[in-house]
Design an enzyme around this catalytic site. Structure first.
Site, PDB file in Angstrom:
ATOM      1  N   VAL A  11       0.870  -1.173   0.000  1.00  0.00           N
ATOM      2  CA  VAL A  11       0.000   0.000   0.000  1.00  0.00           C
ATOM      3  C   VAL A  11       0.909   1.226   0.000  1.00  0.00           C
ATOM      4  O   VAL A  11       2.070   1.157   0.404  1.00  0.00           O
ATOM      5  CB  VAL A  11      -0.973   0.031   1.205  1.00  0.00           C
ATOM      6  CG1 VAL A  11      -2.046  -1.039   1.049  1.00  0.00           C
ATOM      7  CG2 VAL A  11      -0.246  -0.122   2.523  1.00  0.00           C
ATOM      8  N   SER A  12       0.355   2.358  -0.456  1.00  0.00           N
ATOM      9  CA  SER A  12       1.184   3.549  -0.663  1.00  0.00           C
ATOM     10  C   SER A  12       1.478   4.344   0.598  1.00  0.00           C
ATOM     11  O   SER A  12       2.483   5.029   0.675  1.00  0.00           O
ATOM     12  CB  SER A  12       0.522   4.471  -1.689  1.00  0.00           C
ATOM     13  OG  SER A  12       0.422   3.791  -2.913  1.00  0.00           O
ATOM     14  N   THR A  13       0.589   4.272   1.580  1.00  0.00           N
ATOM     15  CA  THR A  13       0.817   5.065   2.796  1.00  0.00           C
ATOM     16  C   THR A  13       0.639   4.211   4.036  1.00  0.00           C
ATOM     17  O   THR A  13      -0.013   3.162   3.999  1.00  0.00           O
ATOM     18  CB  THR A  13      -0.176   6.258   2.879  1.00  0.00           C
ATOM     19  OG1 THR A  13      -1.491   5.735   3.041  1.00  0.00           O
ATOM     20  CG2 THR A  13      -0.107   7.136   1.646  1.00  0.00           C
ATOM     21  N   GLN A  16      -3.000   3.334   4.993  1.00  0.00           N
ATOM     22  CA  GLN A  16      -3.774   2.362   4.231  1.00  0.00           C
ATOM     23  C   GLN A  16      -3.628   0.965   4.825  1.00  0.00           C
ATOM     24  O   GLN A  16      -2.634   0.647   5.479  1.00  0.00           O
ATOM     25  CB  GLN A  16      -3.333   2.367   2.764  1.00  0.00           C
ATOM     26  CG  GLN A  16      -3.734   3.636   2.037  1.00  0.00           C
ATOM     27  CD  GLN A  16      -3.231   3.650   0.605  1.00  0.00           C
ATOM     28  OE1 GLN A  16      -2.123   3.229   0.326  1.00  0.00           O
ATOM     29  NE2 GLN A  16      -4.060   4.152  -0.297  1.00  0.00           N
ATOM     30  N   THR A  39       5.149   4.244  -1.021  1.00  0.00           N
ATOM     31  CA  THR A  39       4.711   4.573  -2.371  1.00  0.00           C
ATOM     32  C   THR A  39       5.445   3.727  -3.403  1.00  0.00           C
ATOM     33  O   THR A  39       6.626   3.406  -3.237  1.00  0.00           O
ATOM     34  CB  THR A  39       4.898   6.079  -2.667  1.00  0.00           C
ATOM     35  OG1 THR A  39       4.487   6.313  -4.016  1.00  0.00           O
ATOM     36  CG2 THR A  39       6.329   6.517  -2.513  1.00  0.00           C
TER      37      THR A  39
END
Length: 187
Positions: A11-13, A16, A39
């Site tokens: 996941v990017s962050t 999340q 990211t």
């Protein structure tokens, strides 16, 4: 040769949640799942690098979707090629992709064509931009360095009182330009 199934989820962050991807990967009976919260634009993804180090011929890598794996089309193609060279099977659940099938290989060929198309468009736009700027009287590249600045820099250098760094700061010319002119004077 024993087959080991790796799952990779990202996941990017930090906010999340990986749960949806992990649930999906569990259905594939993964022996090990590596997860990352960062990211996809980062080129150094430690868990992906760790996964690449662990892979052996015959292993399988399962991802929820290509977007979890590659930063760009080119990056994705490079990773798929890396897996192919290692004789590792890649499965993307969302895209229903298996790189070892004829359909998977066709899809990779299409990806490679789009990636090349993307690069060609960037080159074309750059050329058009430069042509347009020239038509309006602007030139690309760095501005020419004045003879006065070069002479000043060479004179400062010849005094042996200043470092190259100090000369560059005083005159505003680059280190490379100073050395280029010094070398030309010595020839």
């Amino acid at each position: 040769m024993s087959q080991y199934i790796y799952g990779y989820a990202r996941v990017s962050t930090r906010q999340q949640d990986l749960a949806r991807q992990l649930d999906l990967l569990e259905k594939y009976n993964c022996n090990e799942i590596l997860t990352e919260k960062m990211t996809g634009t980062k080129s150094n993804r430690p868990e992906l690098n760790r996964l690449k180090d662990k892979l052996r011929p015959g292993d399988i890598v399962v991802v929820e979707s290509f977007s979890r794996l590659g930063r760009s089309t080119k990056d994705l193609i490079d990773l798929v090629n890396y897996f192919e060279e290692k004789n590792v099977k890649l499965i993307s659940v969302k895209e229903n992709f298996d790189a070892t099938t004829p359909q998977g290989r066709l899809m990779m060929t299409v990806f490679q064509a789009f990636s090349q198309f993307e690069r060609d468009l960037i080159v074309e736009r750059t050329k058009e931009g430069l042509k347009s700027a020239r038509a309006r009287g602007r030139k690309g590249g760095r501005p020419k360095v004045g003879t006065k600045d070069i002479t000043k820099a060479i004179n400062l250098y010849n005094t042996r009182e200043f470092s190259v760094k100090e000369i560059v700061e005083m005159t505003g010319i680059s280190r490379a330009t100073l050395y280029r002119y010094l070398n030309n004077d010595n020839n």
